[in-house]
Design an enzyme around this catalytic site. Structure first.
Site, PDB file in Angstrom:
ATOM      1  N   GLU A  76      -0.128  31.739 -59.362  1.00  0.00           N
ATOM      2  CA  GLU A  76       1.147  32.460 -58.722  1.00  0.00           C
ATOM      3  C   GLU A  76       2.438  32.121 -60.026  1.00  0.00           C
ATOM      4  OE1 GLU A  76       3.482  30.617 -54.995  1.00  0.00           O
ATOM      5  OE2 GLU A  76       5.152  32.009 -55.788  1.00  0.00           O
ATOM      6  N   ARG A 120      -8.153  20.027 -52.895  1.00  0.00           N
ATOM      7  CA  ARG A 120      -7.997  19.925 -54.154  1.00  0.00           C
ATOM      8  C   ARG A 120      -8.055  18.701 -54.718  1.00  0.00           C
ATOM      9  NH1 ARG A 120      -3.047  21.974 -52.830  1.00  0.00           N
ATOM     10  NH2 ARG A 120      -2.206  21.945 -55.022  1.00  0.00           N
ATOM     11  N   LYS A 142       3.369  21.414 -58.313  1.00  0.00           N
ATOM     12  CA  LYS A 142       4.318  22.483 -59.633  1.00  0.00           C
ATOM     13  C   LYS A 142       6.043  22.265 -59.147  1.00  0.00           C
ATOM     14  CE  LYS A 142       1.515  26.210 -58.958  1.00  0.00           C
ATOM     15  NZ  LYS A 142       1.940  28.508 -59.478  1.00  0.00           N
TER      16      LYS A 142
HETATM   17  P1  ATP Z   1       2.111  24.722 -55.190  1.00  0.00           P
HETATM   18  O1  ATP Z   1       1.907  23.509 -56.019  1.00  0.00           O
HETATM   19  O2  ATP Z   1       3.385  25.626 -55.170  1.00  0.00           O
HETATM   20  O3  ATP Z   1       1.446  23.982 -53.745  1.00  0.00           O
HETATM   21  P2  ATP Z   1      -0.550  25.873 -56.186  1.00  0.00           P
HETATM   22  O4  ATP Z   1      -1.094  24.894 -56.880  1.00  0.00           O
HETATM   23  O5  ATP Z   1      -1.252  26.169 -55.129  1.00  0.00           O
HETATM   24  O6  ATP Z   1       1.641  25.675 -56.190  1.00  0.00           O
HETATM   25  P3  ATP Z   1      -1.450  28.569 -57.545  1.00  0.00           P
HETATM   26  O7  ATP Z   1      -0.486  29.298 -58.554  1.00  0.00           O
HETATM   27  O8  ATP Z   1      -0.799  29.434 -55.639  1.00  0.00           O
HETATM   28  O9  ATP Z   1      -0.509  26.852 -57.431  1.00  0.00           O
HETATM   29  O10 ATP Z   1      -2.424  28.022 -57.280  1.00  0.00           O
HETATM   30  C1  ATP Z   1      -3.470  28.918 -58.410  1.00  0.00           C
HETATM   31  C2  ATP Z   1      -4.714  28.531 -57.303  1.00  0.00           C
HETATM   32  O11 ATP Z   1      -5.272  27.164 -57.939  1.00  0.00           O
HETATM   33  C3  ATP Z   1      -5.042  28.621 -55.930  1.00  0.00           C
HETATM   34  O12 ATP Z   1      -5.939  29.039 -55.634  1.00  0.00           O
HETATM   35  C4  ATP Z   1      -5.412  27.220 -55.018  1.00  0.00           C
HETATM   36  O13 ATP Z   1      -5.719  26.862 -54.042  1.00  0.00           O
HETATM   37  C5  ATP Z   1      -5.392  26.531 -56.133  1.00  0.00           C
HETATM   38  N1  ATP Z   1      -4.744  25.000 -57.030  1.00  0.00           N
HETATM   39  C6  ATP Z   1      -4.081  24.668 -57.090  1.00  0.00           C
HETATM   40  N2  ATP Z   1      -3.696  22.961 -56.712  1.00  0.00           N
HETATM   41  C7  ATP Z   1      -5.145  22.689 -56.906  1.00  0.00           C
HETATM   42  C8  ATP Z   1      -5.474  21.245 -56.633  1.00  0.00           C
HETATM   43  N3  ATP Z   1      -4.779  20.297 -56.848  1.00  0.00           N
HETATM   44  N4  ATP Z   1      -6.545  21.446 -57.611  1.00  0.00           N
HETATM   45  C9  ATP Z   1      -7.644  22.020 -56.196  1.00  0.00           C
HETATM   46  N5  ATP Z   1      -6.872  23.734 -57.092  1.00  0.00           N
HETATM   47  C10 ATP Z   1      -5.710  24.226 -57.012  1.00  0.00           C
HETATM   48 MG    MG Z   2       0.018  28.394 -54.113  1.00  0.00          MG
END
Ligand code: ATP
Ligand code: MG
Length: 560
Positions: free
Chosen positions: A37, A263, A273
């Site tokens: 996003e 994650r 984020k």
């Molecule tokens: P937020 O922090 O607001 O929850 P987000 O980190 O999920 O947002 P996105 O831009 O939706 O942000 O993430 C893109 C992709 O990266 C998604 O498929 C998410 O599952 C993956 N992702 C995000 N954070 C992690 C993490 N800490 N470890 C592994 N994958 C991640």
């Molecule tokens: Mg997300």
């Protein structure tokens, strides 16, 4: 133990599923996607997801799409879109032709919403957000049907079209799926498909004033792109029944499946984020690329090479259970990558002048120094030795404890690539601070060995005072002082000593030619790179990582 075994084999449950699908002929090829996003910069958690999605596509001869999940125009910005593309490329991955946006599918998604309305599976709800929240129920109590749930198809269609036409203010109505308000899984209690948002979108401008929810956009975008394996993090596990419900109830062109993995969490690090945005907006750091940030932009500026991040995410592997990875593992991958490529140089960060009393004034000699101890191909360079040198302040103690082997009054040590020197006298200023050491050298020890076989217990780095270039050097420690910082009140856990700026450092002259992005090792200290603010004549270096884990020692010393 079993997890380590999985990692060694380069296999994990996701790769096993893909292999089984290919073997059984359920798919001929694998298509994945990385769906950020654009509401912030990518961080090291995203590197795990990128490494997994692009990695499996490469290994199985498929492809991976980059898809911006741009359904919320209020939080999304072009700056983030550009940064994300730059960072994925920098990590070493390529989406080829397959740069997509959820917003490319707004028209199709809208049609599918009408499809659900026509099938009696979606309705326009006029309840306020608060009323909807109260009617949703809890984990133990079922929800209550909305009083608007039984509107006719014609009424729903008419209202939804008027929502699109901009006739209603933000929040006045939503479109909801008609599933089951008593479902055990709250995500199935008539989830919102569309909300009214009079906001301009970076790509579609003012064309839309209703925007699809994440749940309604995500799986359908996967289906449009013929994604085979939609890999996401565990928090979406409870959304999977809804993901499947849409796929089953819409005339989508393919049938993707969602799989969830744990994650990445890292000690001393926050990977939310929301928190990263607050760190930037609140001025707690100097922007998204502050070298203390866990963002890819920050890690790059700090000097972490992309190969180290790829190695790190491979080492930690992919599992289905949440865990917290020790940030020392990241440092390990960084050292491994830099050790191979970084040229060795000498730099004195906290200079203490020494004068070699028996070395003639005005005389200099050139010595050969190896650029890399394990790689003779990296060659040698000349360094100059003279009467006045700088050594590290920490390498001298006037009243040393027993195990201190470096310089102290009367003690002999080796200067790297040069001679043995002995400290003869300590000069102090009016405040009693040591300002200079008077030493002597043994001319017979040129190159670093004594013909009579006598040994010294320390080898120090040094620079020639006449030749040294000055620089600012920035040292970094963990941004947070606790292993698991509290994301709700992160400011309280910020480490006040996360950055130390040293000025007046003395570097050997070869370092003035360091190129942006080129890693160097300052011998005995760590890996460094030029900071982006560095200019010829005003050098600024960042410490990427120390040679050893000094942080653990500091923490241990505090009894923490
Ligand atoms: P937020 O922090 O607001 O929850 P987000 O980190 O999920 O947002 P996105 O831009 O939706 O942000 O993430 C893109 C992709 O990266 C998604 O498929 C998410 O599952 C993956 N992702 C995000 N954070 C992690 C993490 N800490 N470890 C592994 N994958 C991640
Ligand atoms: Mg997300």
């Amino acid at each position: 133990m079993s997890e380590a075994a999985v990692v060694e084999a380069g296999r994990d449950f996701i790769r096993d599923i893909i292999q089984a699908d290919l073997d059984a002929g359920r798919h001929r090829t694998v298509v994945t996607r990385f769906p950020p996003e654009p509401n912030g910069y990518l961080h090291i958690g995203h590197a795990k997801s990128i490494g997994l999605n692009f990695g499996v596509a490469q290994e199985f001869g498929g492809r991976c799409h980059l898809r911006f999940d741009d359904t919320n125009p209020v939080k999304e910005e072009q700056e983030y879109i550009d940064a994300i593309e730059r960072d994925v490329r920098w990590l070493g991955f390529d989406w080829g032709e397959h740069l997509h946006h959820a917003s490319d599918y707004f028209e199709q998604l809208y049609e599918w919403a009408e499809h659900l309305i026509l099938a009696g599976k979606a309705y326009v709800d006029d309840q306020s957000p608060e009323e909807m929240r109260l009617a949703r129920g809890t984990l133990t109590e079922p929800g209550k049907n909305s009083p608007y749930r039984d509107r006719t198809v014609a009424e729903n269609l008419g209202l939804f079209r008027r929502m699109r036409a901009g006739e209603f203010p933000n929040g006045a109505r939503v479109l909801r799926a008609k599933i089951d308000m008593a479902a055990g899984n709250i995500n199935l209690r008539d989830p919102v498909l569309y909300r009214i948002l009079h906001a301009s979108h970076p790509r579609t401008g003012d064309k839309w004033c209703i925007y699809p929810s994440y749940d309604f956009a995500h799986g359908q975008s996967d289906a449009i792109e013929h994604i085979t394996h939609s890999i996401c993090t565990l928090e979406f596990e409870d959304h999977r029944p809804l993901y499947d419900w849409f796929i089953e109830n819409l005339p989508v062109p393919s049938r993707p499946r969602q799989y969830e993995f744990a994650r990445l969490n890292l000690t001393y690090t926050v990977l939310s984020k929301r928190v990263l945005t607050e760190l930037v907006r609140g001025g707690h750091v100097d922007g998204w690329d502050d070298p203390r940030m866990p963002t890819l932009a920050g890690l790059r500026r700090r000097g972490v090479p992309p190969a180290a991040l790829r190695d790190f995410v491979k080492r930690i592997g992919v599992a289905k259970a949440n865990s917290v990875v020790d940030v020392a593992m990241l440092d390990f991958s960084v050292r491994e990558a830099l050790n191979k490529v970084a040229l060795r140089r000498m730099a004195v960060l906290r200079p203490l002048k020494i004068v070699i009393e028996n070395y003639p004034e005005g005389r200099f000699e050139e010595l050969d120094a190896a650029n890399h101890p394990d790689d003779p191909g990296a060659g040698t360079r000349k360094i100059r030795f003279g009467r006045e040198l700088y050594v590290e302040r920490d390498d001298f103690m006037e009243n040393p404890p027993k195990k201190f082997f470096r310089l102290s009054p009367g003690k002999e040590v080796r200067l790297r690539y040069a001679y043995f020197v002995t400290c003869r006298e300590v000069k102090k200023n009016a405040l009693g601070e040591v300002v200079e050491l008077r030493c002597t050298y043994d001319p017979a020890t040129r190159g670093g060995n004594a013909p009579d076989g006598r040994k010294v217990q320390a080898t120090l780095h040094w620079v020639s005072a006449a030749d040294a270039v000055e620089a600012e050097v920035r040292l970094y420690n963990q941004l947070f002082s606790r292993p698991e910082p509290n994301a709700a009140d992160f400011a309280a856990d910020l480490n006040p000593d996360s950055r130390e700026v040293l000025v007046g450092c003395r570097l050997e002259p070869a370092l003035a030619a360091t190129k942006p992005g080129e890693p160097v090792q300052f011998e005995r200290q760590g890996y460094f790179c030029l900071d982006t603010v560095s200019r010829p004549g005003r050098l600024v270096f960042n410490r990427t990582v120390a040679l050893r884990d000094t942080w653990a020692k500091v923490q241990g010393g505090k009894g923490g």
